[in-house]
Enzyme design. Structure first.
Site, PDB file in Angstrom:
ATOM      1  N   SER A   1       0.834  -1.330  -0.316  1.00  0.00           N
ATOM      2  CA  SER A   1      -0.187  -0.351   0.057  1.00  0.00           C
ATOM      3  C   SER A   1       0.981   1.445  -0.045  1.00  0.00           C
ATOM      4  CB  SER A   1      -0.712   0.045   1.554  1.00  0.00           C
ATOM      5  OG  SER A   1      -1.790   1.550   1.539  1.00  0.00           O
TER       6      SER A   1
ATOM      7  N   TYR B   1      -2.543  -0.964  10.147  1.00  0.00           N
ATOM      8  CA  TYR B   1      -2.762  -1.423   8.598  1.00  0.00           C
ATOM      9  C   TYR B   1      -1.307  -0.708   8.723  1.00  0.00           C
ATOM     10  CZ  TYR B   1      -4.380  -1.489   3.574  1.00  0.00           C
ATOM     11  OH  TYR B   1      -4.679  -1.038   2.366  1.00  0.00           O
TER      12      TYR B   1
HETATM   13  P1  NDP Z   1     -11.678  -5.323  -0.118  1.00  0.00           P
HETATM   14  O1  NDP Z   1     -12.569  -5.216   1.470  1.00  0.00           O
HETATM   15  O2  NDP Z   1     -13.082  -5.111  -1.343  1.00  0.00           O
HETATM   16  O3  NDP Z   1     -11.881  -7.021  -0.385  1.00  0.00           O
HETATM   17  C1  NDP Z   1     -10.560  -7.636   0.017  1.00  0.00           C
HETATM   18  C2  NDP Z   1     -10.909  -9.465  -0.147  1.00  0.00           C
HETATM   19  O4  NDP Z   1     -10.094 -10.085   0.729  1.00  0.00           O
HETATM   20  C3  NDP Z   1     -12.252  -9.707  -0.032  1.00  0.00           C
HETATM   21  O5  NDP Z   1     -12.044 -11.031  -1.225  1.00  0.00           O
HETATM   22  C4  NDP Z   1     -12.268 -10.579   1.358  1.00  0.00           C
HETATM   23  O6  NDP Z   1     -13.153 -11.805   1.332  1.00  0.00           O
HETATM   24  C5  NDP Z   1     -11.298 -11.304   1.760  1.00  0.00           C
HETATM   25  N1  NDP Z   1     -10.101 -11.171   2.848  1.00  0.00           N
HETATM   26  C6  NDP Z   1     -10.195 -10.564   3.643  1.00  0.00           C
HETATM   27  N2  NDP Z   1     -10.138 -11.698   4.666  1.00  0.00           N
HETATM   28  C7  NDP Z   1      -9.931 -12.351   4.998  1.00  0.00           C
HETATM   29  C8  NDP Z   1      -8.904 -14.050   5.386  1.00  0.00           C
HETATM   30  N3  NDP Z   1      -9.015 -13.725   6.868  1.00  0.00           N
HETATM   31  N4  NDP Z   1      -8.898 -14.693   4.612  1.00  0.00           N
HETATM   32  C9  NDP Z   1      -9.622 -14.960   3.001  1.00  0.00           C
HETATM   33  N5  NDP Z   1      -9.879 -13.658   2.657  1.00  0.00           N
HETATM   34  C10 NDP Z   1     -10.177 -13.017   3.047  1.00  0.00           C
HETATM   35  O7  NDP Z   1     -11.321  -4.690  -0.375  1.00  0.00           O
HETATM   36  P2  NDP Z   1      -9.407  -4.074  -1.544  1.00  0.00           P
HETATM   37  O8  NDP Z   1      -9.718  -4.755  -2.796  1.00  0.00           O
HETATM   38  O9  NDP Z   1      -9.653  -2.488  -0.927  1.00  0.00           O
HETATM   39  O10 NDP Z   1      -8.123  -4.951  -0.822  1.00  0.00           O
HETATM   40  C11 NDP Z   1      -7.550  -5.352  -1.358  1.00  0.00           C
HETATM   41  C12 NDP Z   1      -5.741  -5.961  -0.862  1.00  0.00           C
HETATM   42  O11 NDP Z   1      -5.553  -3.961  -1.577  1.00  0.00           O
HETATM   43  C13 NDP Z   1      -5.825  -5.517   0.358  1.00  0.00           C
HETATM   44  O12 NDP Z   1      -4.790  -6.046   0.857  1.00  0.00           O
HETATM   45  C14 NDP Z   1      -5.499  -3.967   0.315  1.00  0.00           C
HETATM   46  O13 NDP Z   1      -5.130  -4.395   2.066  1.00  0.00           O
HETATM   47  C15 NDP Z   1      -5.194  -3.698  -0.346  1.00  0.00           C
HETATM   48  N6  NDP Z   1      -5.233  -1.812  -0.820  1.00  0.00           N
HETATM   49  C16 NDP Z   1      -6.040  -1.788  -0.432  1.00  0.00           C
HETATM   50  C17 NDP Z   1      -6.473   0.025  -0.951  1.00  0.00           C
HETATM   51  C18 NDP Z   1      -7.760   0.876  -1.590  1.00  0.00           C
HETATM   52  O14 NDP Z   1      -7.469   1.586  -1.282  1.00  0.00           O
HETATM   53  N7  NDP Z   1      -8.708  -0.180  -2.200  1.00  0.00           N
HETATM   54  C19 NDP Z   1      -5.462   0.612  -0.946  1.00  0.00           C
HETATM   55  C20 NDP Z   1      -4.174  -0.665  -0.922  1.00  0.00           C
HETATM   56  C21 NDP Z   1      -4.079  -1.394  -0.423  1.00  0.00           C
HETATM   57  P3  NDP Z   1     -13.830 -12.238   2.470  1.00  0.00           P
HETATM   58  O15 NDP Z   1     -14.070 -11.264   3.299  1.00  0.00           O
HETATM   59  O16 NDP Z   1     -14.954 -13.541   1.491  1.00  0.00           O
HETATM   60  O17 NDP Z   1     -12.646 -13.027   3.211  1.00  0.00           O
END
Ligand code: NDP
Length: 259
Positions: A150, A163
């Site tokens: 990030s 985070y």
């Molecule tokens: P979302 O919340 O849209 O998606 C998160 C995904 O991770 C979902 O598919 C969720 O599915 C899965 N997930 C969460 N916890 C678990 C777990 N314990 N085990 C398995 N799967 C899990 O987030 P984003 O798409 O925004 O983020 C994706 C990545 O990008 C993250 O690492 C985030 O930190 C990073 N990021 C995002 C930014 C942004 O601006 N959006 C900026 C910088 C980095 P489910 O809950 O069904 O398990």
């Protein structure tokens, strides 16, 4: 026609946290590039919907979409989940460690269990899934691992300490993986997204003051769209990046470049 140096047709990939948001966009990009992709998350229904959405593109590009459910914080489930994917699809060529969560609270009020959950989900998961997948990659002498960091791998912000600590950890874990696995032919890099409009950031997207601050603070003057991360992933997953290792590439509309 795809120039050979970016050609990843026929590769097999696992993208964690790919039922929605950035992970789903990255998985879609790999599918369109001709890869066979294992989608992953905890919610099986969301995964089924995501897989159904990508299936037509996979058919056109010559790959397959599979899906697997496990919690990235559950050590035994990680090993079993990775083994199940490889039993179904064959050895993994590409791993994207993307699953992540956020918890917003000031440090003095930060609940212990939320701290633990963020670190386990965002950082320890990349170690656990990375280790499970890299065992085979090291043996085969090749593989691409892309960890999703990030902007907060580099810059902190009040209210998101766990985070930022987890994403700073991702940057250093990426370097540590490079140190240990590059000699075996693996490339391990990270992508550092800026602010992207997803479920994770919806509270901020809907906060007028934050939205205005973001547009003013980002040289590109807007939120990122998850599909805008695809090109960077395809590059890092391709032969074009065979000598790129241990790096974090920020895709942030210029935010990390300016004050
Ligand atoms: P979302 O919340 O849209 O998606 C998160 C995904 O991770 C979902 O598919 C969720 O599915 C899965 N997930 C969460 N916890 C678990 C777990 N314990 N085990 C398995 N799967 C899990 O987030 P984003 O798409 O925004 O983020 C994706 C990545 O990008 C993250 O690492 C985030 O930190 C990073 N990021 C995002 C930014 C942004 O601006 N959006 C900026 C910088 C980095 P489910 O809950 O069904 O398990």
């Amino acid at each position: 026609m795809t120039p050979g140096v970016f050609d990843i047709r026929g590769r097999t990939a696992l993208v964690t946290g790919s039922s929605r948001g950035i992970g789903l966009a990255l998985a879609g990009g790999l599918v369109q590039a001709g890869c066979t992709v294992a989608l992953h998350a905890r919610d099986p229904q969301a995964l089924e919907r995501a897989a159904a959405g990508l299936a037509p593109a996979a058919g056109r590009a010559g790959g397959r979409v599979h899906h697997v459910t496990f919690d990235v914080t559950d050590r035994a489930a990680v090993d079993a989940g990775v083994a199940a994917v490889e039993a179904e699809l064959g050895p993994l060529d590409i791993l994207v460690n993307n699953a992540g969560i956020q918890h917003r609270a000031l440090l003095l009020d930060f609940p212990d269990d939320a701290w633990q959950r963020v670190i386990e989900t965002n950082l320890t998961s990349a170690f656990l899934v990375g280790r499970a997948v890299a065992r085979g990659m090291v043996e085969r002498g090749r593989g691409k691992i892309v960890n999703i960091g990030s902007l907060q791998s580099q810059l902190a912000r009040a209210g998101t300490s766990a985070y930022a600590a987890s994403k700073g950890g991702i940057k250093m874990l990426t370097r540590a993986m490079c140190a240990e696995w590059a000699p075996s032919g693996l490339q391990v890099n990270a992508i550092g997204p800026g602010y992207f409009d997803t479920e994770l950031t919806s509270a901020l997207v809907n906060d007028e003051a934050f939205d205005a601050w973001l547009r003013q603070r980002t040289p590109a003057a807007r939120w990122g769209r998850p599909e805008e991360l695809v090109g960077t992933l395809l590059y890092l997953a391709s032969p074009a990046a065979d000598f790129v290792n241990g790096q974090i590439l920020y895709v942030d509309g210029g935010m990390s470049a300016v004050l």
